[in-house]
Motif scaffolding. Structure first.
Motif, mmCIF file in Angstrom:
data_model
loop_
_atom_site.group_PDB
_atom_site.id
_atom_site.type_symbol
_atom_site.label_atom_id
_atom_site.label_comp_id
_atom_site.label_asym_id
_atom_site.label_seq_id
_atom_site.Cartn_x
_atom_site.Cartn_y
_atom_site.Cartn_z
ATOM 1 N N LEU A 190 0.229 -1.153 -0.009
ATOM 2 C CA LEU A 190 0.501 0.122 -0.141
ATOM 3 C C LEU A 190 0.432 1.325 -0.224
ATOM 4 O O LEU A 190 0.469 2.473 -1.010
ATOM 5 C CB LEU A 190 -0.444 0.075 0.902
ATOM 6 N N THR A 191 1.888 1.347 0.375
ATOM 7 C CA THR A 191 2.785 2.662 0.904
ATOM 8 C C THR A 191 3.258 2.388 -0.724
ATOM 9 O O THR A 191 3.653 3.435 -1.412
ATOM 10 C CB THR A 191 3.893 2.437 1.623
ATOM 11 N N THR A 192 3.833 1.698 -1.068
ATOM 12 C CA THR A 192 4.829 1.489 -2.500
ATOM 13 C C THR A 192 3.596 2.171 -3.733
ATOM 14 O O THR A 192 3.527 3.226 -4.223
ATOM 15 C CB THR A 192 4.955 0.055 -3.115
ATOM 16 N N ALA A 193 2.003 1.458 -3.509
ATOM 17 C CA ALA A 193 1.292 2.053 -4.055
ATOM 18 C C ALA A 193 0.685 3.622 -4.334
ATOM 19 O O ALA A 193 0.423 4.472 -5.705
ATOM 20 C CB ALA A 193 0.018 1.560 -3.919
ATOM 21 N N CYS A 194 0.950 4.551 -3.481
ATOM 22 C CA CYS A 194 0.697 5.525 -2.500
ATOM 23 C C CYS A 194 2.081 6.558 -3.058
ATOM 24 O O CYS A 194 1.612 7.812 -3.836
ATOM 25 C CB CYS A 194 0.482 5.205 -1.960
ATOM 26 N N LEU A 195 3.344 6.007 -2.307
ATOM 27 C CA LEU A 195 4.167 6.653 -3.168
ATOM 28 C C LEU A 195 4.612 6.501 -5.264
ATOM 29 O O LEU A 195 4.607 7.830 -5.874
ATOM 30 C CB LEU A 195 5.305 6.006 -3.113
ATOM 31 N N LEU A 196 3.863 5.981 -5.684
ATOM 32 C CA LEU A 196 4.330 5.649 -6.973
ATOM 33 C C LEU A 196 3.298 6.726 -7.910
ATOM 34 O O LEU A 196 3.470 6.763 -8.645
ATOM 35 C CB LEU A 196 4.459 3.950 -7.922
ATOM 36 N N GLY A 197 1.715 6.489 -7.138
ATOM 37 C CA GLY A 197 0.587 7.547 -7.487
ATOM 38 C C GLY A 197 0.403 8.249 -6.472
ATOM 39 O O GLY A 197 -0.346 9.162 -7.120
ATOM 40 N N GLN A 198 1.635 9.079 -5.621
ATOM 41 C CA GLN A 198 1.071 10.267 -5.088
ATOM 42 C C GLN A 198 -0.745 10.268 -4.400
ATOM 43 O O GLN A 198 -0.870 10.540 -5.070
ATOM 44 C CB GLN A 198 0.965 11.452 -6.051
ATOM 45 N N GLU A 199 -0.978 9.686 -4.030
ATOM 46 C CA GLU A 199 -2.046 9.192 -3.138
ATOM 47 C C GLU A 199 -1.859 9.456 -1.868
ATOM 48 O O GLU A 199 -0.792 9.417 -1.199
ATOM 49 C CB GLU A 199 -2.683 8.105 -3.330
ATOM 50 N N GLU A 200 -3.561 9.087 -1.059
ATOM 51 C CA GLU A 200 -3.623 9.169 0.171
ATOM 52 C C GLU A 200 -3.442 7.471 0.639
ATOM 53 O O GLU A 200 -3.775 7.149 0.442
ATOM 54 C CB GLU A 200 -4.253 9.950 0.774
ATOM 55 N N TYR A 229 5.795 -5.896 -5.344
ATOM 56 C CA TYR A 229 4.334 -5.609 -5.449
ATOM 57 C C TYR A 229 3.558 -6.282 -5.570
ATOM 58 O O TYR A 229 2.574 -6.608 -5.407
ATOM 59 C CB TYR A 229 4.694 -4.125 -6.198
ATOM 60 N N SER A 230 4.478 -7.290 -7.211
ATOM 61 C CA SER A 230 3.513 -8.254 -7.801
ATOM 62 C C SER A 230 3.179 -9.392 -7.007
ATOM 63 O O SER A 230 2.097 -9.999 -6.884
ATOM 64 C CB SER A 230 4.175 -8.679 -8.527
ATOM 65 N N ARG A 231 3.869 -9.751 -5.735
ATOM 66 C CA ARG A 231 3.738 -10.805 -4.969
ATOM 67 C C ARG A 231 3.349 -10.427 -3.746
ATOM 68 O O ARG A 231 1.738 -11.167 -3.915
ATOM 69 C CB ARG A 231 4.720 -11.181 -4.467
ATOM 70 N N ARG A 232 2.785 -9.067 -3.408
ATOM 71 C CA ARG A 232 1.163 -8.672 -2.453
ATOM 72 C C ARG A 232 -0.093 -7.833 -2.630
ATOM 73 O O ARG A 232 -0.813 -8.891 -2.085
ATOM 74 C CB ARG A 232 1.985 -7.250 -1.802
ATOM 75 N N ILE A 233 0.093 -8.020 -4.374
ATOM 76 C CA ILE A 233 -1.247 -8.116 -4.321
ATOM 77 C C ILE A 233 -1.984 -9.107 -5.056
ATOM 78 O O ILE A 233 -2.703 -9.214 -5.021
ATOM 79 C CB ILE A 233 -1.132 -7.223 -6.483
#
Length: 218
Positions: free
Chosen positions: A79-89, A128-132
């Motif tokens: 989730l942290t990776t996704a938020c960092l990549l997408g600049q999301e909360e 990222y892919s493993r956790r997804i």
């Protein structure tokens, strides 16, 4: 030995990328029970766990909880990776389930290494892919698997010497269901003589029966 050497995927880091990571990252120690991130906040760093466990969970507006996954030593939070990549909360929260030691990679360093280091990029996206994939399994379980099977599996996972130290509410959060559903199913297990219950603990008295339910295909 550097903390970097604890992560197989970082062993191939280019020299300048490794130097940047060692110079700019910071090792943090966080006690048990601390919320390290939560909804409405943007991540300022990527945490790579060296020791301990972080529980990532989602709480609905009505107060229902579901445990999405746990981050353990040698892992990072998808989730942290996704938020960092997408600049999301963040849309969920992370709570230290034990005392935790982690390496914090600041956001500017993360962005720079993603842009110019092939090895770092592979490391991030492999994790990222493993956790997804794990998250899809959670969705599949919640949507399609029988509750008695899932509860039996979780009791076996949590049991230490045949005893599970967990409230009905905690088990409900683990399984993404209502406390009443868990209570009814545990009452049925008790009626069959498979468990005994006391406040905050569940004793597995017929492990073979619980294991038999847990091994059921559907």
């Amino acid at each position: 030995m550097s903390w970097i050497d604890l992560f197989t995927g970082l062993a191939d880091l280019e020299g300048n990328a490794r130097d940047l990571l060692e110079a700019r990252s910071q090792v943090l120690r966080v006690p048990e029970g601390v919320t390290v991130f939560g909804p409405g906040r943007e991540p300022d760093s990527l945490l790579l766990l060296l020791e301990g466990i972080v529980r990532v969970q989602k709480i609905s507006e009505t107060g229902r909880e579901i445990v999405l996954y746990r981050v353990k030593a040698g892992e990072s939070c998808v989730l942290t990776t996704a938020c960092l990549l997408g600049q999301e909360e963040y849309a969920a929260e992370g709570v230290t389930e034990t005392a935790v030691e982690a390496a914090a990679i600041p956001r500017p360093v993360f962005d720079e290494l993603i842009a110019r280091s092939d090895a770092f990029r592979r490391f991030v996206f492999d994790n990222y892919s493993r956790r997804i994939t794990d998250l899809f399994l959670v969705i599949e379980e919640v949507a399609f698997r029988r509750m008695d099977i899932r509860l039996a599996q979780r009791l076996l996972d949590l049991a230490q010497d045949g005893t599970v130290k967990a409230t009905h509410q905690k088990l409900a959060a683990e399984l993404g269901t209502a406390r009443e559903v868990v209570s009814r199913q545990l009452a049925e297990f008790h009626r069959r003589g498979w468990i005994e219950q006391a406040r905050g603990t569940i004793e597995i008295t017929d492990r073979a029966a619980i294991a038999g339910i847990a091994a059921t295909a559907a």
